[in-house]
Motif scaffolding. Sequence first.
Motif, PDB file in Angstrom:
ATOM      1  N   ASP A 233      -3.421   9.660  -5.713  1.00 51.40           N
ATOM      2  CA  ASP A 233      -3.172   8.976  -4.446  1.00 51.40           C
ATOM      3  C   ASP A 233      -2.100   7.893  -4.551  1.00 51.40           C
ATOM      4  OD1 ASP A 233      -5.130  10.497  -3.194  1.00 51.40           O
ATOM      5  OD2 ASP A 233      -6.731   9.095  -3.775  1.00 51.40           O
ATOM      6  N   ASP A 234      -1.356   7.900  -5.630  1.00 49.93           N
ATOM      7  CA  ASP A 234      -0.376   6.830  -5.834  1.00 49.93           C
ATOM      8  C   ASP A 234       1.036   7.191  -5.379  1.00 49.93           C
ATOM      9  OD1 ASP A 234      -2.339   5.238  -6.927  1.00 49.93           O
ATOM     10  OD2 ASP A 234      -1.963   5.942  -8.971  1.00 49.93           O
TER      11      ASP A 234
ATOM     12  N   ASN B 193       0.850  -1.183   0.000  1.00 51.64           N
ATOM     13  CA  ASN B 193       0.000   0.000   0.000  1.00 51.64           C
ATOM     14  C   ASN B 193       0.889   1.237   0.000  1.00 51.64           C
ATOM     15  OD1 ASN B 193      -1.829   2.058   0.394  1.00 51.64           O
ATOM     16  ND2 ASN B 193      -2.842   1.094   2.146  1.00 51.64           N
ATOM     17  N   PRO B 194       0.774   2.155  -0.998  1.00 55.75           N
ATOM     18  CA  PRO B 194       1.667   3.318  -1.042  1.00 55.75           C
ATOM     19  C   PRO B 194       1.499   4.257   0.144  1.00 55.75           C
ATOM     20  CG  PRO B 194      -0.096   3.516  -2.656  1.00 55.75           C
ATOM     21  CD  PRO B 194      -0.173   2.131  -2.111  1.00 55.75           C
ATOM     22  N   LYS B 195       0.398   4.182   0.838  1.00 53.58           N
ATOM     23  CA  LYS B 195       0.159   5.064   1.979  1.00 53.58           C
ATOM     24  C   LYS B 195       0.608   4.450   3.299  1.00 53.58           C
ATOM     25  CE  LYS B 195      -1.442   7.978  -0.819  1.00 53.58           C
ATOM     26  NZ  LYS B 195      -0.537   9.083  -1.236  1.00 53.58           N
TER      27      LYS B 195
ATOM     28  N   ALA C 198       8.750   6.736  -0.035  1.00 52.73           N
ATOM     29  CA  ALA C 198       9.608   7.404  -1.016  1.00 52.73           C
ATOM     30  C   ALA C 198       9.586   8.916  -0.810  1.00 52.73           C
ATOM     31  CB  ALA C 198       9.147   7.053  -2.425  1.00 52.73           C
ATOM     32  N   LEU C 199       8.435   9.447  -0.429  1.00 50.59           N
ATOM     33  CA  LEU C 199       8.327  10.889  -0.176  1.00 50.59           C
ATOM     34  C   LEU C 199       9.174  11.287   1.030  1.00 50.59           C
ATOM     35  CD1 LEU C 199       6.993  13.534  -1.003  1.00 50.59           C
ATOM     36  CD2 LEU C 199       5.029  12.909   0.431  1.00 50.59           C
ATOM     37  N   VAL C 200       9.136  10.494   2.082  1.00 48.48           N
ATOM     38  CA  VAL C 200       9.949  10.765   3.270  1.00 48.48           C
ATOM     39  C   VAL C 200      11.434  10.705   2.920  1.00 48.48           C
ATOM     40  CG1 VAL C 200      10.604   9.917   5.557  1.00 48.48           C
ATOM     41  CG2 VAL C 200       8.184  10.004   4.896  1.00 48.48           C
ATOM     42  N   ALA C 201      11.834   9.702   2.137  1.00 45.03           N
ATOM     43  CA  ALA C 201      13.246   9.566   1.753  1.00 45.03           C
ATOM     44  C   ALA C 201      13.714  10.757   0.928  1.00 45.03           C
ATOM     45  CB  ALA C 201      13.442   8.265   0.975  1.00 45.03           C
ATOM     46  N   THR C 202      12.849  11.248   0.041  1.00 45.70           N
ATOM     47  CA  THR C 202      13.204  12.411  -0.783  1.00 45.70           C
ATOM     48  C   THR C 202      13.367  13.656   0.070  1.00 45.70           C
ATOM     49  OG1 THR C 202      11.977  11.462  -2.644  1.00 45.70           O
ATOM     50  CG2 THR C 202      12.484  13.814  -2.744  1.00 45.70           C
ATOM     51  N   LEU C 203      12.464  13.846   1.021  1.00 48.97           N
ATOM     52  CA  LEU C 203      12.564  15.015   1.908  1.00 48.97           C
ATOM     53  C   LEU C 203      13.808  14.939   2.785  1.00 48.97           C
ATOM     54  CD1 LEU C 203       8.811  15.337   2.915  1.00 48.97           C
ATOM     55  CD2 LEU C 203      10.152  17.034   1.674  1.00 48.97           C
TER      56      LEU C 203
END
Length: 213
Positions: A48-49, A5-7, A54-59
Motif C-alpha cells: 500500500d505504499d 499520505n501516499p494515497k 507518482a503513479l498518475v505522473a508515470t501514466l
Amino acid sequence: MSKKNPKTLTVERAPDQTSEQATAEVAVNPAMNAAFVVDTYQSNILGDDVDTDALVATLRASMDKSAAGDLSGLESMLIGQATALQTIFVSLAKRAHHQQYQRHLEAFLGLALKAQAQSRATIQAVIDLKFPRQATFVKQANIAHGPQQVNNGHANGGDTVRALENQTEQIEVLEGATHGGKEMDTRATAEAARGNPAVEALATGHRPKKRGR
C-alpha cells in the motif's frame, strides 16, 4: 512536517475552474482512472505504499510518449504480458498432469489452454504493432459485351453511363427493330428493289421452260 499520505491525490484547479469542475475533470481523466485501478489491484504485489500522485505522473508520461508516436512502452508491456501468460500456461498444465480425477484434469487443462491462447493473441498484437498490415487496393475492370470497357474509379462517370445506355439501345434495336411504332414482321415477303432491275422478280413468262427428261 507530517509525512504525506501516499494515497492522497493532489487535484490541480485552474484559476477559472470551480472545485466541482476540477473534481469532475479528475473523474474522467484517463491517467487518473487507470491509476485508481492499478493501485487497487497491485496492493498484493507492492503493498500500500505506492504513491498515487507518482503513479498518475508515470501514466501520463507513458500516454504522452504514445501520443508522440513512441510505442516502445506498449510493446514492452505486451511482451511482458505474453511471457506472464506463458508462465501461467506452464504452471496450470503441470497441475493438470498431477490430477487424479477427470473433472479436475479437464478444469486445469482448460484453464491452461486459455492462458496459452491469450499468450498467442498477445504475441500477435506485438507483431501487428511493430509491423502494421498494409492495405491493398486492387483496381477492378468490368468488361461489357462488345468493344467497350468500363473501369471502376473513372473520373468521368457521366460518359461511362451514357456509353452503357447507347450500347443497351443498340442491342434493343438489333433484337427487335420497330417501324412506325410497330414491330417489323420478319415473316413477310420482301418486295423487289425497284432501283435495280437486275434483281427484280422475274415474270412468269420470262422463266425458262423446264427441260424434258
